[in-house]
Design an enzyme around this catalytic site. Sequence first.
Site, PDB file in Angstrom:
ATOM      1  N   ASP A 518      54.290  55.573  17.534  1.00  0.00           N
ATOM      2  CA  ASP A 518      54.520  54.456  16.622  1.00  0.00           C
ATOM      3  C   ASP A 518      53.233  53.632  16.617  1.00  0.00           C
ATOM      4  OD1 ASP A 518      55.698  52.520  15.047  1.00  0.00           O
ATOM      5  OD2 ASP A 518      56.501  51.431  16.756  1.00  0.00           O
ATOM      6  N   ASP A 709      58.511  51.436  21.152  1.00  0.00           N
ATOM      7  CA  ASP A 709      58.947  50.297  21.965  1.00  0.00           C
ATOM      8  C   ASP A 709      60.429  50.328  22.271  1.00  0.00           C
ATOM      9  OD1 ASP A 709      59.950  49.725  19.472  1.00  0.00           O
ATOM     10  OD2 ASP A 709      59.504  47.579  19.585  1.00  0.00           O
TER      11      ASP A 709
END
Length: 814
Positions: A518, A709
Amino acid sequence: MSDKNTRHAGQAEEQPLEQSSALPELDHEGSPSFGTGEDLPSPTELLNDLLAGLEGEIQGSESAAHEADSANVGSSADQMAAAAVDATTEQPVEEQAQNLSDADEDVNVSEQSPDPIDAEEASEAAADSAQEDDDDEAAELPPVTETALTVAPNGSHETDGMTLIERAQYHARMRRREQTRLRRENAKRGASGAEVPYQAMSPIDMRFTLIRLAIAAIFLIFGVLLRQTGVGFVFYLIAYLITVLPIVGTVAHHFTHGKYFDEYLLILIASLGAFLLGNRPEASAILILHDVGKIVSDLVLASTHKSLTKQTDFIPDRASVVNMQGEERQVTPSEIKKGDFVLVRSGERIPIDGIVLRGEGTVDDTVLTGENEPVPVSKNAKVLAGSLYTGSLLLLRAVARFEDCAVNQILRVQEEGKEKKAALEDSVAHGAARIIPVIIVLAVLLSIIPPLFNSGTSMANWIYRALTILVVCCPTALAVSVPLCFLCGSGRLTQKGIHVKGSEAIEKMAELRMVVFDKTGTLTAGNLRVKEIHGTQDFNQESCLALAAAAEQFSQHPVARAVVAAYPSVPQKISEFEEFPGRGVRARIGNHNLLAGNRRLMVSRGVKGVPDIPGTVVYIAYEGEYAGAIVLEDTVRQEAAETVKGLKSQGVLRTVILTGDTELPTHQAAEAIGIDTTHFGLQPEEKASKMEFLMRTIPTDGTAAYVGDGVNDIEELKMADVGIAMGVSGSQQSASVTNVLVMSNDLTKLSDALRICRRTHSIALQNMVVVILIKILLALLTLVGVAYMWQAVAADVLLTVLTVLNAARILGIK
């Protein structure tokens, strides 16, 4: 963090809000009402407002005017908690106790009923309080003291004041309790069909075993010395019974629990056969050697487990909770409620995530993040459960339940990891159990068939060789050393602040070939800021920013937060709010519609004249007309390029970025970091589909990992062979789906994790190959009549110790 141009996944929701009288003139007077997405006031602020309102209404009531002194209430919960630590001496003791008691009652009322309290209810409450004061006027109230809040001396322990003998008895009793607890847990696991982990002997058991072996050795020596007499057999028999009876008990216990084939059965058959064949000294000697080898290997295991226990035993059993009267009570961390006041003394571990109200010192959160540098803390600092505190008496307010703390997610990952075994470890455990019956059958055939074709060697000699084969094939070294490798690897990762879900995650990390990242908040710092604002003829830069801040004020997306933070005033109130995941928001100011989001949202809503601006851009439309654009920028993490380079040097063949950001910033970040492939402009559901596509179409000879995350990329983490969640923010949501939990945003932890996992898997393979090769060699020597039974036992003991020491090297990997 998830990418800034990708909105939170979920259903679009419409939220009616208080309509503001201010229209497009952008008058920013007044405060926005609380709604979804806006931060609610803290418990302390809410409590402060309620108590202040209650005090004013009591003072304005005629029926309670003469009792105003008895309704004295503190101005805030934090001040009252601090007053419990610093007990004032300006008022008489009775008045202090009564005021604190009244404050405590008011806190309970405010927690149960956060609605405003009218004057009539306040008057009745004050009148009741006055009546109670009259009835108990003669009663003696206990004074408020600081005895409960006194700092305990550093190093205090339950054994303080005990004699040497009492202290030894205390420690022995504690060890027996711990050993009993472990045995009960293993018994429950065995009854449920789960695999029971290997449990090393306790120090007390080791002492008793050594005493027993010493007595057996004495009888064995007397038997050897008196072997020419009839008494020698008696000494041999006693020595054998002393050593074999515990083995018999262990085998019987395993039989009753459905475990029919293990190394104890092989040793029992071999020793019994040797005794019946007349090799009585060797029968006792192999049992003594077997037990001595078990003690030596367990000593190494105990020292290894001791260093690993320090990394997992970081939650205190009890916590000190204090009320408004300064009364301290001991509770478990799970009993602490959000908003409770907790005392932490120097040298104690923090039991709950909280905000510091009073006290200064440092916290060591090595067990959480792997960072060795103590972090200074003072008032308003946030501290995490499990951190070791050093400093003055610390008063903090709990901001989360224990179930929601980051440390609880670590414990959850560790607990779930117990059932997730690596293929290598599983093959050793189950392979040993399957091969033992085969070995017994082959030993029987070896003792029967060769004598039929070789008359030069007696059947007793072949039976002895068959019994020696049983000892050679004893799987103790494999069964102990290979699982220990993965245990040490997990412990070393924990020292680095990297928590893995079992040996399965270590094995998959060791085979890593592709890593998907990401972008925003993972490869970049995630601190978005406004770079430039493009206005139009009708809307200048200030108006564009004001409109965007008003529209985005209830969104929790990082882009929205950055826009609102850049606006210097309070955003204007809106009457409607709707969020479109991955695109933007719609809001209503008075009778006017407002759009704020990416270019895809503008095109889908038919907004004309929207320019194509490169970068991370928030476009604004007012009443369907293009009003301007805000360009934001983020910075690449300094360690990102070094991390990617380190991953590729350790065998990672391909690196990919999946992001909802636009093309230009994605390509700029990829070029700066060294990423091979980029996929940009993805919606939340498109990222999961793209991850599945990558895993199906990109050929690799290993596994694929996704690094995020853990907040808005749960599906990607679940889909990858190795899901790696970075940072504390997403630990609660990602603990159930992730394989690796990194409690910091430091990307260098990824290359550390890959290096440790590869080294762990390599040492486990080394142990397995060395043990198998040596046992094959011993089996061949036994077949030709060169190796003896005691030599086979000594070799197995030596192999077990050497492989355990080799596994312990993992704890020293840099």
